[in-house]
Design an enzyme around this catalytic site. Structure first.
Site, PDB file in Angstrom:
ATOM      1  N   THR A  23      33.735  49.940  51.254  1.00 11.24           N
ATOM      2  CA  THR A  23      34.193  48.611  50.856  1.00 11.24           C
ATOM      3  C   THR A  23      34.186  47.678  52.074  1.00 11.24           C
ATOM      4  O   THR A  23      34.132  46.462  51.917  1.00 11.24           O
ATOM      5  CB  THR A  23      35.619  48.645  50.274  1.00 11.24           C
ATOM      6  OG1 THR A  23      36.466  49.389  51.154  1.00 11.24           O
ATOM      7  CG2 THR A  23      35.633  49.278  48.897  1.00 11.24           C
ATOM      8  N   LYS A  26      33.352  43.547  52.448  1.00 12.40           N
ATOM      9  CA  LYS A  26      34.145  42.530  53.165  1.00 12.40           C
ATOM     10  C   LYS A  26      33.264  41.790  54.161  1.00 12.40           C
ATOM     11  O   LYS A  26      33.343  40.566  54.294  1.00 12.40           O
ATOM     12  CB  LYS A  26      35.297  43.198  53.925  1.00 12.40           C
ATOM     13  CG  LYS A  26      36.286  43.950  53.072  1.00 12.40           C
ATOM     14  CD  LYS A  26      37.202  44.813  53.965  1.00 12.40           C
ATOM     15  CE  LYS A  26      37.929  45.854  53.145  1.00 12.40           C
ATOM     16  NZ  LYS A  26      38.526  46.922  54.000  1.00 12.40           N
TER      17      LYS A  26
HETATM   18  C1  LIG Z   1      38.255  48.188  54.104  1.00 14.48           C
HETATM   19  C2  LIG Z   1      38.949  49.049  55.060  1.00 14.48           C
HETATM   20  C3  LIG Z   1      38.522  50.363  55.245  1.00 14.48           C
HETATM   21  C4  LIG Z   1      37.324  50.948  54.527  1.00 14.48           C
HETATM   22  O1  LIG Z   1      36.169  50.712  55.321  1.00 14.48           O
HETATM   23  P1  LIG Z   1      34.791  51.465  55.005  1.00 14.48           P
HETATM   24  O2  LIG Z   1      33.832  50.792  55.932  1.00 14.48           O
HETATM   25  O3  LIG Z   1      34.471  51.198  53.582  1.00 14.48           O
HETATM   26  O4  LIG Z   1      34.998  52.886  55.307  1.00 14.48           O
HETATM   27  C5  LIG Z   1      39.190  51.153  56.160  1.00 14.48           C
HETATM   28  N1  LIG Z   1      40.232  50.674  56.868  1.00 14.48           N
HETATM   29  C6  LIG Z   1      40.658  49.402  56.734  1.00 14.48           C
HETATM   30  C7  LIG Z   1      41.801  48.928  57.560  1.00 14.48           C
HETATM   31  C8  LIG Z   1      40.046  48.552  55.821  1.00 14.48           C
HETATM   32  O5  LIG Z   1      40.493  47.304  55.678  1.00 14.48           O
END
Ligand SMILES: *Cc1c(COP(=O)(O)O)cnc(C)c1O
Length: 747
Positions: free
Chosen positions: A591, A595
């Protein structure tokens, strides 16, 4: 710390939402059972959704001092938080149920480049949003132990404040007060022990991501919150005149991974053991109630509990697992299946949670298209064979309120000026930005916003990272996510080292290379040796490169301390390039990739997880996609020889040898040699280079250089960035939650 001003505004907000929060509700509710909720700063999201933008501006420095609520590890917990925001915004009745850990995810520091951990005592600063529901506490029984489960309810406020749902987190407490029992007998040792064991259940979040550490306490945690949640729902149901057999008409329960799967035999126990329902009918109620989301195909994350551990910890529940196993065999026989391979719920002396969840549910989903296909073809294939209609895909999403509206006010304004503000609740509106990708003035403005976000980040970094000064004129390349071998931060590090040496050797022309800052943010599970070694390795490379005046006008490397949701909100708006380089077939969705896309970073990534859908939406030509696909990896697997690549490729050899030739020191821990061996020799039960770093090394290095070389044409680069933003609509968790609500829950 909450300032007095912030606390005053929180009180006002709670008073304002009280009518909506307490409004009676008679329809069906969906319940999101999750061992993790990575919610970050609750207060900023709530002020944003209530339209208190004046508070966000006037109190911004005081809000900065508020602690993150980190009751989760990474993507899985953050997804749960995004879902709650989206459901409340869209008006769906969805409540979250989980654990009120006293200590959240550890705080990370560095000591000589090594990760250090300290406890996250978040409650020390107070929890002003939560209400303790003393009148709804209930007793949870394990083998010989009984504890209180006390619910704390937190309002989940939808955008606009019309719908307010609830996040209910359970805290464990000892039953026996200081004045009773062992204390009466003056047996202080036993009394304290009993107390501590009760508090221990919700004391700490397990800091593992994508691994199952099979601990008795963890099973207790899972049962504790699953049972408490279920029983509070069941009580609510029967108290309002509902019949046990109609439970599934009033409640849909989504299991966020296998962690709450013990809720299934627990519901059977409640229906059969406490309400005298016959087993077949109870099974049918349970199946209609539960739906299961799988988050990983990594073997080490698929939960299996030894029958000895399970039955001794949960003696009242285990018999229902056995009954399920017997019923499953009968069901298989009616289908003419007598080979139980891949089906046994109790298999080789272990209770297989993913199988229980697949059997006793009406819906099984993966979290990105490729992941859902892999599930059907591999780990859950036997279940797909007999229940194909249960399987679907629900590609993950993120809430644009936090991941654009709140964290990137500059970009939000840019967007709203052009297409209006409807994107806040309808992210597909962003498509209306597409024409601006050819408008040079807009692209210049977009570049200016990115620059301002970099300056803002650089200021923040300077105070947090011992005065380290990021150069906002550089391209910002980010890899921020949990540290794991499959995510391949190690490959990123090796490729940066390769760029460094090639610049020094003159193989990359300095005049053609555009200055780039490589930023890492990641926590490693405290017990994950190799991951911690990779952190040390990156920090060693950073020390060398950052102090080398030959190149430090071209390269910066920074590993930020204590990456969390709040840090992510600072980092992501400043990113130009998003590193999403997991081995094809390993990252279920991701995810972070969404973002970064939404904030205008182009993806440098593999054909894995949601990356595939991201580039399908925004165009391969606007991203940098490289490397082996799942099919390529499967085809290469049997003959793959990392040693050959090492021997034949001098660039690979040069960077890998830094681990063993004394270029960098691991402080005598031997971890660099171990990292080297993990690629070349394999170690313990792993094949050499099990995540195919060397297979992808050259295609990755090429793609990375292409991205870096593309950056100086700032208008062309901004064109790609704007098309990523404009096509990010699909990745709103509003879309995801609507699919769950309509296709699974029927709410
Ligand atoms: C979105 C998020 C993740 C997930 O990141 P990935 O790249 O999808 O593994 C992990 N930690 C935090 C703090 C996040 O905001």
């Amino acid at each position: 710390m909450y300032s007095k001003n912030v606390l005053r505004e929180i009180d006002a907000a709670l008073a304002e939402i009280s009518p909506a929060w307490n409004r009676p509700f008679d329809g069906k509710r969906a319940c999101y059972f999750s061992a993790e909720f990575l919610i970050g700063r609750v207060v900023t999201g709530n002020f944003y959704n209530l339209g208190k933008t004046d508070c966000l501006t006037n109190l911004s420095s005081e809000l900065e001092d508020v602690e993150d609520v980190a009751l989760g590890n990474g993507g899985l917990g953050r997804l749960a938080a995004c879902f709650l925001d989206s459901a409340a915004t869209k008006g769906y009745p969805l409540d979250g149920f989980g654990l009120r850990y006293h200590y959240g995810l550890f705080k990370q520091g560095f000591n000589d480049g090594f990760q250090t951990e300290s406890p996250d005592d978040w409650l020390k600063y107070g929890d002003p949003w939560s209400i303790r529901r003393e009148d709804e506490k209930l007793q949870i029984r394990f083998g010989g132990q009984t504890v209180w489960a006390v619910p704390y309810d937190m309002p989940i406020i939808g955008y606009g404040g019309k719908t307010v749902n609830t996040l209910r987190l359970w805290q464990s407490e000892p039953i026996i007060g200081l004045e009773f029992s062992a204390f009466d007998r003056q047996d202080y040792a036993s009394a304290f022990k009993e107390q501590n064991e009760a508090f221990a259940i919700s004391a700490t979040l397990y800091p593992n991501d994508d691994t199952d550490d099979g601990k008795r306490l963890r099973l207790k945690q899972q049962y504790f919150f699953s049972s408490a949640s279920l029983r509070s729902l069941f009580y609510r149901h029967t108290q309002s005149g509902g019949k046990p057999e109609d439970f599934a008409e009033k409640f849909a329960i989504q299991l966020n991974d296998t962690h709450p799967t013990v809720a299934i035999p627990e519901l059977l126990r409640i229906l059969v053991g406490e309400n005298e329902m016959d087993f077949e009918q109870a099974f049918s109620v349970a199946q209609k109630t539960f739906a299961f989301t799988n988050h990983t195909i990594m073997e080490e994350a698929l939960e299996k509990w030894s029958t000895e551990l399970f039955s001794s910890t949960l003696p009242d529940v285990y018999p229902y697992v056995v009954m399920l196993q017997n019923k499953l065999r009968r069901d298989l026989h009616t289908k003419g299946i007598y080979d139980y391979n891949g089906y046994n719920l109790i298999d080789n002396g272990r209770v297989n949670m993913a199988r229980i969840a697949s059997y006793v549910s009406h819906s099984v989903n993966g979290v990105a298209a490729i992941h859902s296909e892999i599930l059907k073809a591999t780990v859950l294939k036997p279940w797909y064979t007999i229940y194909p209609e249960r399987f679907s895909n629900k590609t993950n999403g993120i809430t644009q309120r936090r991941w654009l509206g709140l964290c990137n006010p500059g970009l939000s304004k840019f967007i709203t000026e052009r297409i209006g503000g409807d994107w806040i609740t309808d992210l597909d509106e962003l498509k209306k930005l597409i024409p601006y990708a050819d408008d040079v003035n807009s692209l210049r403005q977009l570049n200016e916003i990115k620059r301002e976000n970099k300056v803002r980040l650089a200021d923040y970094v300077r105070t947090r990272e011992d005065g380290f000064t990021l150069n906002p004129e550089f391209a910002f390349n980010l890899q921020v996510k949990r540290l794991h071998e499959y995510k391949r931060q190690f490959l990123n590090a090796l490729s940066i080292l390769d760029i460094y040496y090639r610049l020094k050797r003159g193989e990359i022309n300095k005049s053609e290379f555009s200055p780039t800052a490589f930023v890492f943010g990641a926590k490693s599970a405290p017990s994950y040796r190799r991951a911690k070694g990779i952190i040390k390795f990156v920090n060693e490379i950073a020390r060398t490169v950052n102090s080398d005046t030959d190149v430090n006008n071209l390269l910066q490397i920074l590993f930020v301390r204590d990456y969390n949701v709040s840090y992510a909100e600072k980092l992501i708006p400043a990113a130009d390039i998003s590193e999403q380089i997991s081995t094809a077939g390993t990252e279920a969705s991701g995810t972070g990739n969404m973002k970064l896309m939404l904030n205008g970073a182009v993806t440098l990534g593999t054909y894995d997880g949601a990356n595939i859908e991201i580039v399908a939406e925004s165009g391969e030509e606007n991203n940098f996609i490289f490397g082996a696909r799942v099919e390529d990896i499967n085809a290469a697997a049997s003959s793959y020889s990392p040693v050959k690549i090492y021997e034949n490729n001098s660039r690979v050899r040069k960077v890998l040898d830094t681990l063993i030739d004394g270029t960098f020191s691991d402080g005598g821990t031997g971890i660099f040699r171990e990292l080297f061996d993990s690629i070349i020799k394999g170690a313990s039960w792993h094949k050499p280079d099990q995540y195919y770093l060397l297979l992808d090394f050259e295609p990755y290095a090429d793609a990375k250089l292409r991205a870096i070389k593309a950056y100086p044409d700032r208008i062309a680069f901004a064109h790609m960035q704007l098309l990523n933003i404009a096509n990010a609509g699909k990745f709103s968790s509003d879309r995801t939650i609507s699919q769950y609500a309509e296709e699974i829950w029927g709410v």
